[in-house]
Write an enzyme that holds these catalytic residues in place. Structure first.
Site, mmCIF file in Angstrom:
data_model
loop_
_atom_site.group_PDB
_atom_site.id
_atom_site.type_symbol
_atom_site.label_atom_id
_atom_site.label_comp_id
_atom_site.label_asym_id
_atom_site.label_seq_id
_atom_site.Cartn_x
_atom_site.Cartn_y
_atom_site.Cartn_z
ATOM 1 N N GLU A 134 -26.119 -2.858 -3.065
ATOM 2 C CA GLU A 134 -25.044 -3.207 -4.063
ATOM 3 C C GLU A 134 -25.004 -4.487 -4.860
ATOM 4 O OE1 GLU A 134 -21.510 -2.963 -1.708
ATOM 5 O OE2 GLU A 134 -22.099 -1.016 -0.865
ATOM 6 N N GLU A 159 -20.678 -2.808 19.929
ATOM 7 C CA GLU A 159 -19.726 -3.372 19.006
ATOM 8 C C GLU A 159 -18.284 -3.138 19.298
ATOM 9 O OE1 GLU A 159 -21.034 -2.970 15.114
ATOM 10 O OE2 GLU A 159 -23.002 -2.811 15.429
ATOM 11 N N ARG A 186 0.818 -1.282 0.043
ATOM 12 C CA ARG A 186 0.083 0.041 0.027
ATOM 13 C C ARG A 186 0.679 1.254 0.050
ATOM 14 N NH1 ARG A 186 -3.999 -0.561 4.738
ATOM 15 N NH2 ARG A 186 -2.120 -1.686 5.672
ATOM 16 N N ILE A 200 -27.814 2.772 15.664
ATOM 17 C CA ILE A 200 -27.524 1.527 14.539
ATOM 18 C C ILE A 200 -26.713 0.559 15.212
ATOM 19 C CG2 ILE A 200 -26.917 1.259 12.113
ATOM 20 C CD1 ILE A 200 -29.419 3.150 12.946
ATOM 21 N N HIS A 230 -21.570 10.951 9.491
ATOM 22 C CA HIS A 230 -20.326 11.238 8.905
ATOM 23 C C HIS A 230 -19.905 12.635 9.252
ATOM 24 C CE1 HIS A 230 -21.107 7.520 6.814
ATOM 25 N NE2 HIS A 230 -19.682 7.435 6.828
ATOM 26 N N CYS A 284 -26.493 5.858 10.675
ATOM 27 C CA CYS A 284 -25.448 4.663 10.472
ATOM 28 C C CYS A 284 -24.837 4.619 11.829
ATOM 29 C CB CYS A 284 -24.587 4.882 9.457
ATOM 30 S SG CYS A 284 -23.730 3.519 8.951
#
Ligand code: GLN
Ligand code: ZN
Length: 765
Positions: free
Chosen positions: A616, A495, A16, A442, A705, A737
């Site tokens: 998607e 999470e 990378r 979320i 975001h 989100c």
């Protein structure tokens, strides 16, 4: 010898390097000279790999500082006015970065251009902005400089550029209707063509023999005016002194076969991995002077090529067109990791089934030798090894689990039906006791550096399982207390144990493998390392139950169990190619069904199954949508429909266009869907004008975001607008989100504001 060539090579570097160079430059830690040098070194290395593997010419123009479509947009000088680009100056690298990211080390910040998925891949391109009367010119020299750079290294080059019709199709503009098909865009063609002609003439002057012009849209269901435009345009482009190879991929040309006889290009590339069935139709229409390049090595997936099947297709073409046959990967290798040889930790059996970009070129060389009928002893040996690996994979007990096959048979008779929603929701209300406009989040809460370090240390073995367990439990408790304190109604455990939502489940499921260096560019400097699904998927043990049950034990309020859905797991992995995707998805769905039932058994009353990648998965052609939506919906329902009536199933989707699949989303029959809408200012609500969504819905009221704290009155207003289209009694209040990329202070303030908004709505109800 058969001519072999490549459509594009991954640009990021096996370590990378490009990412590191980009980020150092953006952060002001290095200068443009260092960035340019990193790019030069990567190109040189990648050309060398390709030349050594026997490519007749190396692709140039597949390298990009951010994205190949943006590169081309800037080369054409199509810079939106807000970036202050003077008409008579070259477009600088910093302006290119400002278009991509809104800011760069120099130049005034401005709103970044939109980014969206490249066809049905997980790569994202920067959307060209179009406007009536737009003018085009050669505004960047990189393409020509890179051709000269490759030539100086002794390579024959084949420049690769986006075709004018695909570039226009992918572009957007206020003056043009939403969606790609607007015919008004075609009015830009004359100006665009003039610039293309200039580019091609410059390439001819550099001694270039062939240029590859990519028109992936030729495989779509094009409106007549778009299809009709091809012949005239390519008549002109083919007359500029370079030979034109028109490259298509991701779909077969069946809907556009009638275009071919009039297409005056010197060669055509077709993707036979995705669409082997197109070969006869194309052969029948190929002109006697045209080259046909067959894409036989999968540029989208990581499995070794079935040499015999590939050779059969190549032999068939060769019989008709002889030396006019070229061989290639199906599409650019941008979509696969670079070098399997780097996977030192992977077992040799699995490795024997795989092929990354470097290996794919080697496969291509081998195929070329076999098709030419001139394999050397090494080739014969390599082909034998490859065939043996393919046989071993076909029969491997690692791939085929009898228990999974048995469960799949049973799955046919498992019910996908739950009781009617009206009845379920009544029973859920009785059990959960929620207020109107219930609030929730979320799933993820801020992933602080401490949490990331904790997971890293545990994986690295420097902290014990017990210490890890204790630390995660403490984090869960903090998150639960926080949610209670600010007054959320349906809680989450946060999470903290998950890095990536697909990787987490992949690591716990059988049939998955992971790479160490298998990075693929997603956009700009962002790379992902998708899991490999190589075999039958089975759950070895409960995956989330301990964490969720612990979280629920801390509070009387309902805590949501949190799972990643079958379609999303499939969509964000490299999926085995020896059975239909639908079948693999169903195996995942069965594993999740068991997890759902175990969660329910453990006292979890609300379970969320995230499907952010549901859209998607849609095929490129609309005619293929219903079949996909049928199995995708079926898999979701298979995962969820075993629960009691009073267990509440949630799902979550984000950052895509849902309006045109809203009916399929409704068919998933989740009790509650939380869905992103705030960025598009509740555009989603348009969908409910014609379609009455039957179940509960939480249209995200603020954009996670952004670090900005959303205003209460603004959220109230959004919800009131939602209440005009949907019954207020079925609305939830939530962000759009997960919060894992946010920091705590803004998360606290934002959620407090959101809870206040819900109170205001309730008081007024
Ligand atoms: N539950 C996940 C989270 O909150 C969902 C992420 C996503 O939609 N991509 O992070
Ligand atoms: Zn999301």
């Amino acid at each position: 010898m058969t001519i072999i060539h490549n459509l594009g090579f991954p640009r990021i570097g096996v370590d990378r390097e490009l990412k590191r160079a980009q980020e150092a430059y953006w952060a002001g830690h290095s200068d443009q000279a260092a960035l340019r040098e990193a790019g030069r070194a990567l190109r040189a290395r990648h050309w060398e790999i390709q030349a050594r593997a026997g490519m007749a010419a190396v692709p140039v123009g597949d390298f990009a500082w951010y994205d190949q479509i943006l590169e081309w947009t800037a080369t054409l000088g199509a810079v939106p006015a807000r970036f202050g680009q003077p008409d008579d100056e070259p477009v600088s690298l910093d302006t290119l970065f400002r278009m991509a990211r809104g800011r760069a080390p120099s130049g005034t910040p401005a709103a970044a251009c939109e980014m969206t998925k490249w066809f049905d891949t997980n790569y994202h391109y920067i959307v060209p902005e179009l406007h009536p009367g737009q003018s085009y010119r050669i505004a960047r020299e990189d393409l020509f400089e890179q051709v000269a750079e490759a030539q100086a290294l002794g390579h024959r080059t084949k420049p690769v550029i986006p075709g004018p019709l695909s570039w226009l199709w992918l572009g957007k503009g206020d003056a043009y209707a939403r969606g790609a098909a607007d015919e008004a865009k075609l009015e830009l063609l004359p100006a665009l063509l003039t610039a293309y002609e200039q580019v091609l003439r410059r390439l001819a002057r550099l001694g270039v023999e062939w240029v590859q012009i990519d028109e992936p849209i030729l495989g779509l269901e094009l409106p007549d005016a778009w299809r009709a435009a091809f012949a005239g345009i390519y008549g002109r482009l083919s007359a500029q002194g370079v030979r034109v190879l028109l490259a298509t991929y991701f779909q077969g040309l069946e809907p556009s076969l009638d275009v071919l006889p009039d297409l005056p290009v010197h060669g055509l590339h077709i993707d036979l991995v995705r669409a082997p069935g197109q070969l006869e139709g194309v052969l029948a229409r190929l002109r006697a002077d045209q080259v046909l390049s067959l894409g036989l090595i999968d540029g989208r997936n990581v499995w070794r090529t079935d040499l015999d099947a590939a050779q059969a297709l190549a032999d068939r073409a060769r019989e008709q067109i002889g030396e006019r046959l070229w061989l290639a990967p199906s599409c650019s290798l941008l979509h696969v990791p670079i070098d399997l040889a780097r996977e030192a930790g992977m077992d040799t059996e699995l490795k024997g089934w795989l092929s990354f970009a470097v290996q794919k070129l080697e496969e291509l060389r081998l195929l070329g030798a076999l098709v030419a009928g001139a394999p050397g002893p090494d080739d014969l040996r390599a082909a034998a090894v490859q065939r043996a690996a393919a046989r071993a994979r076909r029969d491997s007990p690692r791939i085929h689990r009898g228990d999974v096959a048995g469960r799949l048979l049973e799955a046919d008779s498992l019910s996908r039906e739950r009781a009617p929603f009206a009845r379920r929701i009544e029973r859920q209300h009785a059990r959960l006791g929620l207020p109107s406009y219930p609030t929730t989040t979320i799933g993820s809460f801020p992933q602080t550096p401490e949490i990331r370090a904790l997971r890293r240390d545990w994986r690295g073995g420097s902290i014990s399982d017990a210490a890890y367990d204790k630390a995660i439990r403490e984090e869960i408790e903090r998150v639960i207390r926080f949610q209670e304190e600010i007054g959320l109604d349906v809680l989450v455990h946060g999470e903290p144990e998950r890095n990536d939502m697909v990787e987490y489940f992949g690591e716990l499921l059988d049939g998955f493998a992971f790479t160490e260096h298998g990075w693929v560019q997603s956009y700009g400097s962002r790379c992902v390392k998708p899991p490999l699904i190589y075999g039958d998927v089975a759950r070895l043990a409960p995956m989330t139950v301990a964490w969720s049950a612990y979280a629920q034990s801390l509070t009387d309020r309902p805590v949501k169990g949190m799972l990643t859905g079958p379609v999303t797991i499939l969509q964000w992995s490299f999926v085995r190619d020896d059975q239909p995707r639908a079948l693999t998805c169903r195996q995942i769905a069965l594993a999740l069904r068991d997890e759902v039932l175990d969660l329910e058994q453990a006292g979890v009353r609300v379970i969320q199954i995230d499907e952010p990648a549901f859209r998607e998965g849609l095929p490129l052609r609309r005619t293929d949508w219903p079949a996909y939506l049928d199995w995708a919906v079926d898999c979701f329902r298979l995962s969820t429909s075993g629960v009691r009536e009073d267990t509440q199933i949630h799902t979550h989707m984000c950052y895509s266009e849902f309006n045109d699949i809203i009916e399929a989303i409704a068919r998933m029959d989740a009790d509650v869907i939380t869905i992103e809408t705030s960025r598009s200012n509740m555009e989603l609500l348009d969908a409910f004008e014609e379609f009455s969504y039957p179940n509960d819905i939480g249209p995200g009221v603020y954009d996670i975001h952004s670090p900005n704290v959303p205003r209460e009155d603004w959220m109230v207003d959004l919800m009131r607008r939602a209440a005009q289209r949907l019954p207020a009694g079925r609305l939830w209040v939530n962000p759009d989100c997960g919060l894992k990329t946010r920091a705590w202070p803004e998360t606290r303030a934002a959620l407090q504001s959101m809870v206040r908004a819900a109170h205001t709505l309730r008081a007024a109800a």
